[in-house]
Motif scaffolding. Structure first.
Motif, mmCIF file in Angstrom:
data_model
loop_
_atom_site.group_PDB
_atom_site.id
_atom_site.type_symbol
_atom_site.label_atom_id
_atom_site.label_comp_id
_atom_site.label_asym_id
_atom_site.label_seq_id
_atom_site.Cartn_x
_atom_site.Cartn_y
_atom_site.Cartn_z
ATOM 1 N N THR A 18 0.825 -1.214 0.000
ATOM 2 C CA THR A 18 0.000 0.000 0.000
ATOM 3 C C THR A 18 0.857 1.261 0.000
ATOM 4 N N LYS A 19 2.081 1.179 0.481
ATOM 5 C CA LYS A 19 2.930 2.376 0.464
ATOM 6 C C LYS A 19 3.520 2.633 -0.920
ATOM 7 N N ASP A 20 3.453 1.653 -1.833
ATOM 8 C CA ASP A 20 3.953 1.831 -3.197
ATOM 9 C C ASP A 20 2.872 2.266 -4.181
ATOM 10 N N THR A 21 1.612 2.235 -3.755
ATOM 11 C CA THR A 21 0.517 2.599 -4.654
ATOM 12 C C THR A 21 -0.240 3.804 -4.095
ATOM 13 N N ARG A 22 -0.853 4.554 -5.018
ATOM 14 C CA ARG A 22 -1.683 5.693 -4.635
ATOM 15 C C ARG A 22 -2.998 5.615 -5.404
ATOM 16 N N TYR A 23 -4.042 6.161 -4.773
ATOM 17 C CA TYR A 23 -5.352 6.207 -5.426
ATOM 18 C C TYR A 23 -5.236 7.032 -6.700
ATOM 19 N N LEU A 24 -5.703 6.464 -7.797
ATOM 20 C CA LEU A 24 -5.610 7.106 -9.103
ATOM 21 C C LEU A 24 -6.970 7.481 -9.671
ATOM 22 N N ALA A 25 -7.957 6.585 -9.535
ATOM 23 C CA ALA A 25 -9.253 6.858 -10.161
ATOM 24 C C ALA A 25 -10.330 5.944 -9.595
ATOM 25 N N LEU A 26 -11.566 6.373 -9.799
ATOM 26 C CA LEU A 26 -12.727 5.524 -9.539
ATOM 27 C C LEU A 26 -13.174 4.996 -10.893
ATOM 28 N N VAL A 27 -13.311 3.678 -10.990
ATOM 29 C CA VAL A 27 -13.650 3.029 -12.258
ATOM 30 C C VAL A 27 -14.979 2.304 -12.101
ATOM 31 N N ARG A 28 -15.906 2.580 -13.014
ATOM 32 C CA ARG A 28 -17.173 1.846 -13.015
ATOM 33 C C ARG A 28 -16.987 0.613 -13.885
ATOM 34 N N VAL A 29 -16.985 -0.521 -13.195
ATOM 35 C CA VAL A 29 -16.854 -1.809 -13.872
ATOM 36 C C VAL A 29 -17.594 -2.837 -13.027
ATOM 37 N N LEU A 79 -12.032 1.220 -6.767
ATOM 38 C CA LEU A 79 -10.936 2.168 -6.632
ATOM 39 C C LEU A 79 -9.743 1.610 -7.394
ATOM 40 N N LEU A 80 -9.140 2.432 -8.224
ATOM 41 C CA LEU A 80 -7.940 2.047 -8.957
ATOM 42 C C LEU A 80 -6.750 2.739 -8.300
ATOM 43 N N SER A 81 -5.820 1.967 -7.808
ATOM 44 C CA SER A 81 -4.583 2.494 -7.244
ATOM 45 C C SER A 81 -3.431 1.943 -8.067
ATOM 46 N N ALA A 82 -2.367 2.738 -8.206
ATOM 47 C CA ALA A 82 -1.281 2.336 -9.091
ATOM 48 C C ALA A 82 0.072 2.770 -8.543
ATOM 49 N N THR A 83 1.103 2.094 -9.034
ATOM 50 C CA THR A 83 2.466 2.486 -8.701
ATOM 51 C C THR A 83 2.831 3.724 -9.515
ATOM 52 N N LYS A 84 3.951 4.321 -9.190
ATOM 53 C CA LYS A 84 4.352 5.612 -9.748
ATOM 54 C C LYS A 84 4.344 5.659 -11.281
ATOM 55 N N ALA A 85 4.843 4.635 -11.939
ATOM 56 C CA ALA A 85 4.935 4.643 -13.407
ATOM 57 C C ALA A 85 3.568 4.712 -14.086
ATOM 58 N N LEU A 86 2.525 4.286 -13.388
ATOM 59 C CA LEU A 86 1.166 4.294 -13.950
ATOM 60 C C LEU A 86 0.318 5.442 -13.424
ATOM 61 N N ALA A 91 -2.255 6.943 -18.423
ATOM 62 C CA ALA A 91 -2.127 5.554 -17.983
ATOM 63 C C ALA A 91 -3.475 4.981 -17.558
ATOM 64 N N VAL A 92 -4.334 5.802 -16.954
ATOM 65 C CA VAL A 92 -5.669 5.323 -16.556
ATOM 66 C C VAL A 92 -6.409 4.786 -17.770
ATOM 67 N N GLU A 93 -6.411 5.526 -18.838
ATOM 68 C CA GLU A 93 -7.111 5.080 -20.051
ATOM 69 C C GLU A 93 -6.505 3.799 -20.600
ATOM 70 N N ARG A 94 -5.201 3.671 -20.546
ATOM 71 C CA ARG A 94 -4.536 2.453 -21.016
ATOM 72 C C ARG A 94 -4.862 1.265 -20.120
ATOM 73 N N VAL A 95 -4.911 1.500 -18.802
ATOM 74 C CA VAL A 95 -5.274 0.445 -17.850
ATOM 75 C C VAL A 95 -6.683 -0.043 -18.143
ATOM 76 N N ILE A 96 -7.615 0.880 -18.311
ATOM 77 C CA ILE A 96 -9.010 0.513 -18.571
ATOM 78 C C ILE A 96 -9.107 -0.312 -19.854
ATOM 79 N N GLY A 97 -8.402 0.090 -20.893
ATOM 80 C CA GLY A 97 -8.398 -0.680 -22.140
ATOM 81 C C GLY A 97 -7.806 -2.064 -21.970
ATOM 82 N N ALA A 98 -6.750 -2.171 -21.166
ATOM 83 C CA ALA A 98 -6.081 -3.454 -20.964
ATOM 84 C C ALA A 98 -6.938 -4.449 -20.196
#
Length: 115
Positions: A18-29, A79-86, A91-98
């Motif tokens: 949890t210390k390596d990730t941060r909240y990035l977005a709310l995703v409806r899925v 909740l979408l949380s990600a490491t720094k590179a994402l 990156a959110v749009e790419r994650v959702i597509g992936a």
């Protein structure tokens, strides 16, 4: 941004710190759509309760997780949380597509991404 999503794979929730990730977005899925595409969610437990988690890693070591409360989620999304590179709007749009779930959409971006 040169993120390679071709090596996207599920990882155990415990592989994310949890210390390596941060909240990035709310995703409806839909939970069942995630289940059909990616298998059963992991169940994580913290001081707030139980969480349904779908954790992923890219071949470069970048990671992200979709999670929501197991029993009483305040929103139908994850909740979408990600490491720094994402950690970016692109990156959110790419994650959702992936995720390969056509109905998945970003509902809200973190204020930190918008700044």
């Amino acid at each position: 941004m040169s993120l390679d999503f071709t090596g996207l794979r599920r990882v155990a929730d415990e592989e994310l710190s949890t210390k390596d990730t941060r909240y990035l977005a709310l995703v409806r899925v839909d939970l069942m759509a995630l289940y059909r595409r990616w298998g059963r969610p992991d169940v994580g437990i913290d001081d707030l309760g139980e969480w349904l988690c779908f954790a992923f890693a890219l071949s470069d070591g970048s990671k992200f997780v979709l999670q929501r409360e197991a029993y009483n989620p305040p929103t139908p999304g994850f909740l979408l949380s990600a490491t720094k590179a994402l950690f970016s709007a692109e990156a959110v749009e790419r994650v959702i597509g992936a995720l390969e779930i056509p109905e998945a959409v970003v509902v809200e971006l973190s204020d930190e991404v918008l700044d």
